[in-house]
Enzyme design. Structure first.
Site, PDB file in Angstrom:
ATOM      1  N   GLU A  59       4.155  32.500  20.133  1.00 54.40           N
ATOM      2  CA  GLU A  59       3.648  33.824  20.498  1.00 54.40           C
ATOM      3  C   GLU A  59       2.903  34.543  19.373  1.00 54.40           C
ATOM      4  OE1 GLU A  59       3.524  35.386  23.259  1.00 54.40           O
ATOM      5  OE2 GLU A  59       4.954  34.467  24.623  1.00 54.40           O
ATOM      6  N   SER A  78      64.526  41.989  39.841  1.00 55.43           N
ATOM      7  CA  SER A  78      65.687  42.066  38.938  1.00 55.43           C
ATOM      8  C   SER A  78      65.304  42.131  37.471  1.00 55.43           C
ATOM      9  CB  SER A  78      66.609  40.858  39.174  1.00 55.43           C
ATOM     10  OG  SER A  78      67.151  40.873  40.483  1.00 55.43           O
TER      11      SER A  78
END
Length: 487
Positions: free
Chosen positions: A59, A325
């Protein structure tokens, strides 16, 4: 000068990002699509060297030398466009492309001038590495994929750092023409662009000739890969708690051990397959590190979309459930700590009715009188109710809050004695944190020379770098003493 200084908005990009969670090693556990329908991961701290070399060469080969605008590239673009009587090249630098992506304005000559001015301002306030990070995090990679991280996972199923030269080169050419990634469309052109970039990499010495030739033989990506879904319920939890956690970005590194997470998930699924025949459609598992209280595995529920009534999207670890429990050991320890019982203290296990409340044991039998420790090991209900009657549920209710259980939001009278048999609501997350705190206190007893640290009681966490509870001076007493925890 003032106009130049304030020309750039802060932050530069305001687009929503995907929520991303990683394990303790930085591996992806899961991600969700961003609010605007894009796969856009939050920016990372660094760009892989391979991608940096590829994107700069493709680029903007003078990226590290120009001040945001490349006069040579602009002159060449103008000449090519005039000679070709059409737009052949834009001459934009990477810095100018970052500005264009952040502004999202129509491409006109005037906008190109504005982008050039803002690119110079960008270069004045950001390092070259920071500009590359901005580009990599916001460049389009085809379809609804934005940013290098998301593209690497969607097209190759790996992190950007794990990509080969061919895979990295493929991603480097995509922002220039994102539509090339669509399967069956312009594949030959995408292949030609990738191979041309590999040739340039070899020509500049970034890679050797054999590496370039082998890279050209690699196939192009086909259809997008599904992203990992190793901890979907934890991902959804992070999305809900994101603002409470005061996070700067929507990416977190969790304390989860990736390998352990897979093993625990497999175990849960295997048990679920066996139990689903009996109408048990939900299962969850949580593994905590006792020393730190951090979650090592987090399976909020089974994945069973074919069974709608199971509602497998519900996170059972944060859902209010009956504790069954599991509160009995806490009552037993509390009474031991207060000297109300000893392990061999006989507790009546006889038919009982208290104000219309008639508890029963699971086997519907009675032992007459039974040692407290044996009543606990057998999880007998009537002795537990008798013990809570002696300890008083009005006292047990705030005790549970001190132990880290904060979901009992109603007054103690609302729960009554049934609290000890599961007649209340807790989350597995808090319950596991409470038991981890008890184990931590017991393990640290010798470290603190028979003293206790209040900091040992703290909630669990799924963040890798969670702030630990501040160290406090040790004390001679604790919520539950060493001997009671031991027994």
């Amino acid at each position: 000068m003032t106009l130049f200084y304030f020309a750039l908005p802060t932050p530069l990009f305001r687009s929503p990002t995907s929520f991303v969670i990683e394990d303790s090693e930085g591996n992806l556990l899961g991600a969700s699509i961003a609010g605007d329908g894009q796969w856009r991961f939050p920016a990372t701290d660094a760009v892989p060297d391979k991608f940096a070399k590829c994107i700069v060469l493709f680029e903007d080969k003078r990226f590290y030398f120009h001040p945001g605008v490349d006069p040579i590239a602009l002159a060449r673009a103008i000449w090519q466009n005039v000679a070709g009587r059409r737009v052949v090249s834009g001459g934009s630098t990477i810095s100018m492309q970052v500005i264009r992506m952040s502004r999202n304005r129509p491409r006109t000559v005037w906008q190109k001038i504005v982008e050039a001015f803002l690119a110079i301002r960008l270069e004045a306030g950001y390092s070259k590495a920071a500009i590359l990070r901005l580009y990599s995090a916001n460049a389009p990679f085809g379809s609804n994929v934005v940013g290098l991280d998301a593209a690497a996972w969607r097209y190759f199923g790996r992190t950007p750092a794990q990509l080969s030269w061919a895979e990295t080169a493929t991603l480097a050419v995509l922002p220039n023409a994102p539509a090339l990634i669509h399967p069956g469309r312009n594949r030959a052109l995408l292949l030609a662009k990738r191979n041309a970039l590999l040739e340039r990499l070899a020509a500049t010495g970034s890679i050797d000739r054999s590496t370039a030739d082998l890279a050209k033989l690699e196939p192009l990506p086909d259809k997008p890969h599904p992203l990992p879904r190793l901890a979907p319920h934890l991902l959804e939890r992070f999305k809900k708690e994101y603002r409470q956690l005061d996070m700067a970005v929507t990416r977190i590194e969790t304390s989860i051990d990736g390998d352990l997470q897979r093993q625990v998930a497999d175990i849960v699924d295997r048990y679920h397959r066996n139990l689903s025949a009996n109408g048990i459609h939900n299962a969850a598992a949580l593994v905590l590190d006792v020393e730190t209280g951090q979650a090592l595995a987090y399976v909020g529920n089974v994945h069973s979309p074919q069974t709608p009534e199971a509602e497998s999207h519900v996170d059972m670890l944060t859902a209010l459930r009956s504790p069954g429990s599991t509160l009995k050991p806490l009552l037993y320890a509390a009474m031991l700590a207060d000297g109300l019982i000893l392990p061999h203290t006989l507790i009546p296990d006889i038919p009982t009715q208290i104000g219309g409340y008639t508890p029963q044991n699971y086997d519907l039998g009675y032992d007459g009188a039974i040692p407290a420790s044996r009543a606990l090991s057998r999880s007998l209900n009537i002795p537990a109710v008798k013990m809570l009657q002696q300890y008083r549920y009005q006292r047990f209710h705030p005790f549970l809050r001190r132990m880290g259980i904060h979901t009992l939001t109603r007054p103690a009278d609302f729960y009554g004695l049934s609290m000890i048999l599961g007649g209340c609501e807790v989350t597995p997350w808090e319950l596991a944190g409470t038991y981890a705190s008890m184990a931590r206190t017991l393990n640290h007893y010798r470290r603190y020379d028979a003293n206790y640290s209040p900091a040992d009681y703290h909630p669990p966490s799924y963040l890798k770098n969670a702030t630990a509870s501040p160290e406090k001076a040790t004390e001679r007493a604790s919520v539950i003493d060493h001997a009671s925890l031991y027994f």
